[in-house]
Design a protein around this motif. Structure first.
Motif, PDB file in Angstrom:
ATOM      1  N   LEU A   8     -36.688  26.545  14.048  1.00  0.00           N
ATOM      2  CA  LEU A   8     -35.814  26.532  15.059  1.00  0.00           C
ATOM      3  C   LEU A   8     -34.372  26.239  14.484  1.00  0.00           C
ATOM      4  O   LEU A   8     -33.424  26.780  15.241  1.00  0.00           O
ATOM      5  CB  LEU A   8     -36.121  25.604  16.204  1.00  0.00           C
ATOM      6  N   ALA A   9     -34.165  25.605  13.551  1.00  0.00           N
ATOM      7  CA  ALA A   9     -33.021  25.399  12.806  1.00  0.00           C
ATOM      8  C   ALA A   9     -32.439  26.865  12.254  1.00  0.00           C
ATOM      9  O   ALA A   9     -31.321  27.176  12.261  1.00  0.00           O
ATOM     10  CB  ALA A   9     -32.868  24.352  11.915  1.00  0.00           C
ATOM     11  N   ASP A  10     -33.353  27.460  11.423  1.00  0.00           N
ATOM     12  CA  ASP A  10     -33.018  28.732  11.031  1.00  0.00           C
ATOM     13  C   ASP A  10     -32.398  29.886  12.137  1.00  0.00           C
ATOM     14  O   ASP A  10     -31.703  30.445  11.661  1.00  0.00           O
ATOM     15  CB  ASP A  10     -34.223  29.164  10.397  1.00  0.00           C
ATOM     16  N   ARG A  11     -33.358  29.713  13.286  1.00  0.00           N
ATOM     17  CA  ARG A  11     -32.952  30.636  14.445  1.00  0.00           C
ATOM     18  C   ARG A  11     -31.495  30.204  14.678  1.00  0.00           C
ATOM     19  O   ARG A  11     -30.822  31.247  14.890  1.00  0.00           O
ATOM     20  CB  ARG A  11     -33.927  30.509  15.488  1.00  0.00           C
ATOM     21  N   GLU A  12     -31.057  29.062  14.678  1.00  0.00           N
ATOM     22  CA  GLU A  12     -29.735  28.731  15.227  1.00  0.00           C
ATOM     23  C   GLU A  12     -28.817  29.199  14.124  1.00  0.00           C
ATOM     24  O   GLU A  12     -27.637  29.816  14.484  1.00  0.00           O
ATOM     25  CB  GLU A  12     -29.481  27.077  15.258  1.00  0.00           C
ATOM     26  N   VAL A  13     -29.000  29.207  13.092  1.00  0.00           N
ATOM     27  CA  VAL A  13     -28.099  29.847  11.812  1.00  0.00           C
ATOM     28  C   VAL A  13     -28.180  31.366  12.104  1.00  0.00           C
ATOM     29  O   VAL A  13     -26.892  31.811  12.130  1.00  0.00           O
ATOM     30  CB  VAL A  13     -28.748  29.234  10.381  1.00  0.00           C
ATOM     31  N   ASP A  14     -29.101  31.676  12.090  1.00  0.00           N
ATOM     32  CA  ASP A  14     -29.239  33.440  12.529  1.00  0.00           C
ATOM     33  C   ASP A  14     -28.055  33.613  13.893  1.00  0.00           C
ATOM     34  O   ASP A  14     -27.431  34.390  13.637  1.00  0.00           O
ATOM     35  CB  ASP A  14     -30.434  34.026  12.636  1.00  0.00           C
ATOM     36  N   ASP A  15     -28.361  32.885  14.644  1.00  0.00           N
ATOM     37  CA  ASP A  15     -27.591  33.196  16.142  1.00  0.00           C
ATOM     38  C   ASP A  15     -26.173  33.074  15.894  1.00  0.00           C
ATOM     39  O   ASP A  15     -25.420  33.693  16.412  1.00  0.00           O
ATOM     40  CB  ASP A  15     -28.340  32.222  17.371  1.00  0.00           C
ATOM     41  N   ALA A  16     -25.699  31.997  15.449  1.00  0.00           N
ATOM     42  CA  ALA A  16     -24.383  31.486  14.980  1.00  0.00           C
ATOM     43  C   ALA A  16     -24.044  32.796  13.949  1.00  0.00           C
ATOM     44  O   ALA A  16     -22.782  33.194  14.500  1.00  0.00           O
ATOM     45  CB  ALA A  16     -24.171  30.261  14.380  1.00  0.00           C
ATOM     46  N   VAL A  17     -24.353  32.900  13.185  1.00  0.00           N
ATOM     47  CA  VAL A  17     -24.007  34.148  12.061  1.00  0.00           C
ATOM     48  C   VAL A  17     -23.701  35.295  13.052  1.00  0.00           C
ATOM     49  O   VAL A  17     -22.521  35.878  12.729  1.00  0.00           O
ATOM     50  CB  VAL A  17     -24.865  34.259  10.882  1.00  0.00           C
ATOM     51  N   ALA A  18     -24.574  35.594  13.979  1.00  0.00           N
ATOM     52  CA  ALA A  18     -24.543  36.952  14.596  1.00  0.00           C
ATOM     53  C   ALA A  18     -23.457  36.763  15.488  1.00  0.00           C
ATOM     54  O   ALA A  18     -22.477  37.801  15.581  1.00  0.00           O
ATOM     55  CB  ALA A  18     -25.796  37.216  15.537  1.00  0.00           C
ATOM     56  N   TRP A  19     -23.137  35.570  16.284  1.00  0.00           N
ATOM     57  CA  TRP A  19     -22.027  35.412  17.169  1.00  0.00           C
ATOM     58  C   TRP A  19     -20.838  35.759  16.336  1.00  0.00           C
ATOM     59  O   TRP A  19     -19.678  36.398  16.787  1.00  0.00           O
ATOM     60  CB  TRP A  19     -22.331  34.109  18.031  1.00  0.00           C
ATOM     61  N   TYR A  20     -20.470  34.955  15.460  1.00  0.00           N
ATOM     62  CA  TYR A  20     -19.178  34.886  14.553  1.00  0.00           C
ATOM     63  C   TYR A  20     -19.071  36.421  13.734  1.00  0.00           C
ATOM     64  O   TYR A  20     -17.928  36.695  13.968  1.00  0.00           O
ATOM     65  CB  TYR A  20     -19.325  33.892  13.434  1.00  0.00           C
ATOM     66  N   ASN A  21     -20.010  36.988  13.389  1.00  0.00           N
ATOM     67  CA  ASN A  21     -19.761  38.500  13.090  1.00  0.00           C
ATOM     68  C   ASN A  21     -19.295  39.611  14.295  1.00  0.00           C
ATOM     69  O   ASN A  21     -18.707  40.407  14.017  1.00  0.00           O
ATOM     70  CB  ASN A  21     -21.139  39.119  12.504  1.00  0.00           C
ATOM     71  N   GLU A  22     -19.757  38.927  15.477  1.00  0.00           N
ATOM     72  CA  GLU A  22     -19.360  39.916  16.655  1.00  0.00           C
ATOM     73  C   GLU A  22     -17.856  39.464  16.861  1.00  0.00           C
ATOM     74  O   GLU A  22     -17.179  40.375  17.529  1.00  0.00           O
ATOM     75  CB  GLU A  22     -20.099  39.526  17.887  1.00  0.00           C
ATOM     76  N   ARG A  23     -17.296  38.437  16.546  1.00  0.00           N
ATOM     77  CA  ARG A  23     -16.075  38.136  16.776  1.00  0.00           C
ATOM     78  C   ARG A  23     -15.044  38.642  15.613  1.00  0.00           C
ATOM     79  O   ARG A  23     -13.941  39.171  15.895  1.00  0.00           O
ATOM     80  CB  ARG A  23     -15.841  36.485  16.779  1.00  0.00           C
ATOM     81  N   ALA A  24     -15.286  38.548  14.662  1.00  0.00           N
ATOM     82  CA  ALA A  24     -14.454  39.140  13.265  1.00  0.00           C
ATOM     83  C   ALA A  24     -15.417  39.414  12.206  1.00  0.00           C
ATOM     84  O   ALA A  24     -16.244  38.563  11.934  1.00  0.00           O
ATOM     85  CB  ALA A  24     -13.409  38.153  13.127  1.00  0.00           C
ATOM     86  N   GLU A  25     -14.926  40.399  11.457  1.00  0.00           N
ATOM     87  CA  GLU A  25     -15.759  40.895  10.174  1.00  0.00           C
ATOM     88  C   GLU A  25     -15.583  39.665   9.168  1.00  0.00           C
ATOM     89  O   GLU A  25     -14.213  39.194   9.031  1.00  0.00           O
ATOM     90  CB  GLU A  25     -15.034  42.039   9.796  1.00  0.00           C
ATOM     91  N   GLY A  26     -16.666  39.205   8.711  1.00  0.00           N
ATOM     92  CA  GLY A  26     -16.574  38.228   7.763  1.00  0.00           C
ATOM     93  C   GLY A  26     -16.720  36.657   8.160  1.00  0.00           C
ATOM     94  O   GLY A  26     -16.815  36.036   7.318  1.00  0.00           O
ATOM     95  N   LEU A  27     -16.540  36.801   9.374  1.00  0.00           N
ATOM     96  CA  LEU A  27     -16.598  35.237  10.023  1.00  0.00           C
ATOM     97  C   LEU A  27     -17.985  34.730   9.841  1.00  0.00           C
ATOM     98  O   LEU A  27     -18.163  33.476   9.551  1.00  0.00           O
ATOM     99  CB  LEU A  27     -15.990  35.225  11.423  1.00  0.00           C
ATOM    100  N   GLY A  28     -19.085  35.564  10.014  1.00  0.00           N
ATOM    101  CA  GLY A  28     -20.398  35.135   9.851  1.00  0.00           C
ATOM    102  C   GLY A  28     -20.522  34.548   8.340  1.00  0.00           C
ATOM    103  O   GLY A  28     -21.019  33.632   7.959  1.00  0.00           O
ATOM    104  N   ARG A  29     -20.103  35.344   7.642  1.00  0.00           N
ATOM    105  CA  ARG A  29     -20.190  34.993   6.119  1.00  0.00           C
ATOM    106  C   ARG A  29     -19.538  33.312   5.960  1.00  0.00           C
ATOM    107  O   ARG A  29     -19.958  32.645   5.014  1.00  0.00           O
ATOM    108  CB  ARG A  29     -19.757  35.850   5.202  1.00  0.00           C
ATOM    109  N   ASP A  30     -18.358  33.357   6.499  1.00  0.00           N
ATOM    110  CA  ASP A  30     -17.519  31.870   6.258  1.00  0.00           C
ATOM    111  C   ASP A  30     -18.561  30.920   7.035  1.00  0.00           C
ATOM    112  O   ASP A  30     -18.339  29.820   6.470  1.00  0.00           O
ATOM    113  CB  ASP A  30     -16.279  32.226   7.173  1.00  0.00           C
ATOM    114  N   PHE A  31     -19.057  31.161   7.929  1.00  0.00           N
ATOM    115  CA  PHE A  31     -20.028  30.151   8.421  1.00  0.00           C
ATOM    116  C   PHE A  31     -21.240  29.788   7.604  1.00  0.00           C
ATOM    117  O   PHE A  31     -21.343  28.616   7.433  1.00  0.00           O
ATOM    118  CB  PHE A  31     -20.696  30.558   9.854  1.00  0.00           C
TER     119      PHE A  31
END
Length: 99
Positions: A8-31
């Motif tokens: 479930l924690a892995d899934r939270e990471v995936d969800d956060a990365v996807a959300w940040y990538n939708e906001r700005a290119e590279g932001l998911g990588r920063d997360f």
């Protein structure tokens, strides 16, 4: 010390990365970079984070409104949640029996 993420924690990471990538290119990588920094710190200093319950600790991210919720099981750090700070408090409490 090893680190293991609950699924479930892995899934939270995936969800956060996807959300940040939708906001700005590279932001998911920063997360992910911030998650890596936090993970390295607690691997070296597992007792550094604030104890929020018996045997449970919380380490706040610097750049993002998230925290790593974890417990220590002998020689393994078990990440219970990668919790958004504006989410319902203790939503992850039912995961404690998964450690």
């Amino acid at each position: 010390m090893n680190i293991r993420f609950l699924s479930l924690a892995d899934r939270e990471v995936d969800d956060a990365v996807a959300w940040y990538n939708e906001r700005a290119e590279g932001l998911g990588r920063d997360f992910l970079d911030e998650l890596d920094r936090v993970s390295r710190l607690i691997r070296i200093y597992p007792l550094l984070a604030t104890q929020i319950e018996p045997e449970i600790r919380r380490f706040l991210f610097t750049r993002f409104p998230y925290s790593l919720i974890y417990g220590i099981d002998q020689e393994t750090i078990v990440v219970i949640a990668v919790a958004h700070q504006h989410r319902e408090p203790r939503y992850w409490a039912d995961r404690l029996d998964m450690i």
